[in-house]
Write a protein that holds these residues in place. Structure first.
Motif, PDB file in Angstrom:
ATOM      1  N   LEU A  97       0.850  -1.184   0.000  1.00 52.09           N
ATOM      2  CA  LEU A  97       0.000   0.000   0.000  1.00 52.09           C
ATOM      3  C   LEU A  97       0.889   1.239   0.000  1.00 52.09           C
ATOM      4  O   LEU A  97       1.819   1.331   0.796  1.00 52.09           O
ATOM      5  CB  LEU A  97      -0.880  -0.003   1.245  1.00 52.09           C
ATOM      6  N   GLY A  98       0.592   2.173  -0.900  1.00 53.48           N
ATOM      7  CA  GLY A  98       1.319   3.436  -0.899  1.00 53.48           C
ATOM      8  C   GLY A  98       1.812   3.825  -2.277  1.00 53.48           C
ATOM      9  O   GLY A  98       1.527   3.164  -3.268  1.00 53.48           O
ATOM     10  N   ASN A  99       2.579   4.904  -2.294  1.00 55.70           N
ATOM     11  CA  ASN A  99       3.154   5.431  -3.525  1.00 55.70           C
ATOM     12  C   ASN A  99       4.637   5.673  -3.334  1.00 55.70           C
ATOM     13  O   ASN A  99       5.073   6.082  -2.261  1.00 55.70           O
ATOM     14  CB  ASN A  99       2.485   6.753  -3.925  1.00 55.70           C
ATOM     15  N   ASP A 100       5.395   5.443  -4.388  1.00 52.93           N
ATOM     16  CA  ASP A 100       6.810   5.759  -4.455  1.00 52.93           C
ATOM     17  C   ASP A 100       7.586   5.166  -3.281  1.00 52.93           C
ATOM     18  O   ASP A 100       7.504   3.977  -3.035  1.00 52.93           O
ATOM     19  CB  ASP A 100       7.003   7.273  -4.574  1.00 52.93           C
ATOM     20  N   ALA A 101       8.322   5.994  -2.555  1.00 52.33           N
ATOM     21  CA  ALA A 101       9.160   5.501  -1.457  1.00 52.33           C
ATOM     22  C   ALA A 101       8.365   5.212  -0.195  1.00 52.33           C
ATOM     23  O   ALA A 101       8.813   4.470   0.675  1.00 52.33           O
ATOM     24  CB  ALA A 101      10.259   6.514  -1.150  1.00 52.33           C
ATOM     25  N   ASP A 102       7.164   5.777  -0.069  1.00 52.16           N
ATOM     26  CA  ASP A 102       6.354   5.645   1.140  1.00 52.16           C
ATOM     27  C   ASP A 102       5.411   4.439   1.012  1.00 52.16           C
ATOM     28  O   ASP A 102       4.238   4.592   0.686  1.00 52.16           O
ATOM     29  CB  ASP A 102       5.558   6.927   1.379  1.00 52.16           C
ATOM     30  N   LEU A 103       5.951   3.237   1.251  1.00 49.07           N
ATOM     31  CA  LEU A 103       5.169   2.013   1.116  1.00 49.07           C
ATOM     32  C   LEU A 103       5.080   1.282   2.443  1.00 49.07           C
ATOM     33  O   LEU A 103       5.996   1.312   3.253  1.00 49.07           O
ATOM     34  CB  LEU A 103       5.824   1.069   0.098  1.00 49.07           C
ATOM     35  N   MET A 104       3.949   0.624   2.628  1.00 45.54           N
ATOM     36  CA  MET A 104       3.820  -0.300   3.753  1.00 45.54           C
ATOM     37  C   MET A 104       3.383  -1.646   3.198  1.00 45.54           C
ATOM     38  O   MET A 104       2.756  -1.704   2.140  1.00 45.54           O
ATOM     39  CB  MET A 104       2.851   0.193   4.817  1.00 45.54           C
ATOM     40  N   THR A 105       3.743  -2.699   3.892  1.00 43.14           N
ATOM     41  CA  THR A 105       3.311  -4.031   3.502  1.00 43.14           C
ATOM     42  C   THR A 105       2.456  -4.631   4.603  1.00 43.14           C
ATOM     43  O   THR A 105       2.633  -4.312   5.784  1.00 43.14           O
ATOM     44  CB  THR A 105       4.498  -4.976   3.236  1.00 43.14           C
ATOM     45  N   GLY A 106       1.562  -5.492   4.200  1.00 47.41           N
ATOM     46  CA  GLY A 106       0.785  -6.255   5.157  1.00 47.41           C
ATOM     47  C   GLY A 106       1.593  -7.451   5.609  1.00 47.41           C
ATOM     48  O   GLY A 106       2.729  -7.657   5.178  1.00 47.41           O
ATOM     49  N   GLU A 107       1.001  -8.229   6.471  1.00 47.21           N
ATOM     50  CA  GLU A 107       1.625  -9.479   6.891  1.00 47.21           C
ATOM     51  C   GLU A 107       1.629 -10.416   5.686  1.00 47.21           C
ATOM     52  O   GLU A 107       0.699 -10.414   4.877  1.00 47.21           O
ATOM     53  CB  GLU A 107       0.838 -10.086   8.060  1.00 47.21           C
ATOM     54  N   VAL A 108       2.666 -11.203   5.534  1.00 46.57           N
ATOM     55  CA  VAL A 108       2.792 -12.147   4.420  1.00 46.57           C
ATOM     56  C   VAL A 108       1.832 -13.319   4.650  1.00 46.57           C
ATOM     57  O   VAL A 108       1.684 -13.800   5.772  1.00 46.57           O
ATOM     58  CB  VAL A 108       4.247 -12.653   4.328  1.00 46.57           C
ATOM     59  N   ASP A 109       1.166 -13.763   3.569  1.00 45.57           N
ATOM     60  CA  ASP A 109       0.322 -14.953   3.686  1.00 45.57           C
ATOM     61  C   ASP A 109       0.900 -16.096   2.862  1.00 45.57           C
ATOM     62  O   ASP A 109       1.863 -15.918   2.111  1.00 45.57           O
ATOM     63  CB  ASP A 109      -1.144 -14.663   3.328  1.00 45.57           C
ATOM     64  N   GLN A 110       0.344 -17.269   3.062  1.00 40.91           N
ATOM     65  CA  GLN A 110       0.839 -18.476   2.404  1.00 40.91           C
ATOM     66  C   GLN A 110      -0.352 -19.343   2.032  1.00 40.91           C
ATOM     67  O   GLN A 110      -1.297 -19.487   2.814  1.00 40.91           O
ATOM     68  CB  GLN A 110       1.756 -19.228   3.366  1.00 40.91           C
ATOM     69  N   ILE A 111      -0.304 -19.920   0.846  1.00 36.69           N
ATOM     70  CA  ILE A 111      -1.342 -20.845   0.400  1.00 36.69           C
ATOM     71  C   ILE A 111      -0.908 -22.253   0.787  1.00 36.69           C
ATOM     72  O   ILE A 111       0.124 -22.743   0.316  1.00 36.69           O
ATOM     73  CB  ILE A 111      -1.551 -20.771  -1.129  1.00 36.69           C
ATOM     74  N   ALA A 112      -1.674 -22.886   1.668  1.00 33.08           N
ATOM     75  CA  ALA A 112      -1.403 -24.261   2.079  1.00 33.08           C
ATOM     76  C   ALA A 112      -2.346 -25.183   1.310  1.00 33.08           C
ATOM     77  O   ALA A 112      -3.565 -25.111   1.490  1.00 33.08           O
ATOM     78  CB  ALA A 112      -1.603 -24.411   3.584  1.00 33.08           C
ATOM     79  N   LEU A 113      -1.785 -26.013   0.436  1.00 33.45           N
ATOM     80  CA  LEU A 113      -2.591 -26.918  -0.391  1.00 33.45           C
ATOM     81  C   LEU A 113      -2.770 -28.268   0.284  1.00 33.45           C
ATOM     82  O   LEU A 113      -1.829 -28.811   0.857  1.00 33.45           O
ATOM     83  CB  LEU A 113      -1.907 -27.153  -1.745  1.00 33.45           C
ATOM     84  N   SER A 114      -3.963 -28.824   0.183  1.00 31.33           N
ATOM     85  CA  SER A 114      -4.189 -30.200   0.639  1.00 31.33           C
ATOM     86  C   SER A 114      -3.945 -31.177  -0.500  1.00 31.33           C
ATOM     87  O   SER A 114      -3.528 -32.302  -0.279  1.00 31.33           O
ATOM     88  CB  SER A 114      -5.614 -30.363   1.180  1.00 31.33           C
ATOM     89  N   LEU A 159      -6.760  10.620  -4.062  1.00 32.62           N
ATOM     90  CA  LEU A 159      -7.089  12.057  -4.122  1.00 32.62           C
ATOM     91  C   LEU A 159      -5.853  12.953  -4.051  1.00 32.62           C
ATOM     92  O   LEU A 159      -5.815  13.988  -4.703  1.00 32.62           O
ATOM     93  CB  LEU A 159      -8.044  12.427  -2.994  1.00 32.62           C
ATOM     94  N   THR A 160      -4.878  12.567  -3.243  1.00 35.81           N
ATOM     95  CA  THR A 160      -3.729  13.441  -3.018  1.00 35.81           C
ATOM     96  C   THR A 160      -2.415  12.879  -3.507  1.00 35.81           C
ATOM     97  O   THR A 160      -1.445  13.609  -3.633  1.00 35.81           O
ATOM     98  CB  THR A 160      -3.576  13.739  -1.518  1.00 35.81           C
ATOM     99  N   GLY A 161      -2.395  11.561  -3.719  1.00 38.67           N
ATOM    100  CA  GLY A 161      -1.130  10.942  -4.090  1.00 38.67           C
ATOM    101  C   GLY A 161      -0.211  10.718  -2.922  1.00 38.67           C
ATOM    102  O   GLY A 161       0.933  10.343  -3.071  1.00 38.67           O
ATOM    103  N   LYS A 162      -0.699  10.958  -1.691  1.00 40.56           N
ATOM    104  CA  LYS A 162       0.113  10.801  -0.498  1.00 40.56           C
ATOM    105  C   LYS A 162      -0.613   9.941   0.520  1.00 40.56           C
ATOM    106  O   LYS A 162      -1.837  10.026   0.650  1.00 40.56           O
ATOM    107  CB  LYS A 162       0.427  12.155   0.133  1.00 40.56           C
ATOM    108  N   ALA A 163       0.153   9.149   1.268  1.00 34.76           N
ATOM    109  CA  ALA A 163      -0.438   8.364   2.359  1.00 34.76           C
ATOM    110  C   ALA A 163      -0.704   9.257   3.546  1.00 34.76           C
ATOM    111  O   ALA A 163      -0.071  10.290   3.720  1.00 34.76           O
ATOM    112  CB  ALA A 163       0.496   7.222   2.752  1.00 34.76           C
TER     113      ALA A 163
END
Length: 148
Positions: free
Chosen positions: A22-39, A143-147
């Motif tokens: 989430l974010g623009n340019d240098a100002d980014l944040m990431t969520g927690e990483v998820d994983q697909i567990a297949l049966s 709207l603003t291009g900024k977080a």
């Protein structure tokens, strides 16, 4: 055998890992990483008739059951891919994590789902950003291009 002009991709043996950005340019944040567990079989995102009930052959694990070093590598790789492609606002970067710790790009979802069963909002919630706040930030970015 491939015909002239056709390409065959190398198989990647590993876990499918996703990272919300989430974010623009240098100002980014990431969520927690998820994983697909297949049966079994190949990943099916959900059952077509009742998508909110999930998939019949997979479970999304948030946070991913991977080492801390791998989690950081996935998040930094996702941000690097996001920047390299010139993404703005939000995207979900899907990768593969091999058994030897290599991160391989799978795809970039530039308009990830925002439903109750979607991966993006679950990753952000696990990182402490509830859906309402995610939406507020997306609107602000648009709207603003900024977080905020």
């Amino acid at each position: 055998m491939a015909k002239s002009g056709e390409e065959i991709e190398e198989a990647v043996v590993g876990s499918e890992i996703g990272c919300a950005v989430l974010g623009n340019d240098a100002d980014l944040m990431t969520g927690e990483v998820d994983q697909i567990a297949l049966s079994h079989g190949f990943f099916k995102i959900h059952q077509e008739s009742t998508p909110e009930s999930g998939s019949d052959n997979s479970t999304v694990v948030v946070p991913a059951d991977i080492p801390v070093e791998s989690r950081s590598l996935v998040q930094e790789t996702a941000k690097a891919v996001y920047r390299a492609l010139g993404c703005k606002g939000l995207a979900r970067v899907d990768l593969f994590l091999t058994d030897d710790g290599e991160v391989v790009l799978n795809e970039v979802n530039t308009l990830p789902g925002m439903t109750s069963y979607s991966r993006y909002p679950r990753m952000m919630a696990a990182a402490g950003l509830p859906l309402a706040e995610v939406i507020d930030r997306i609107v602000s970015l648009a709207l603003t291009g900024k977080a905020q």
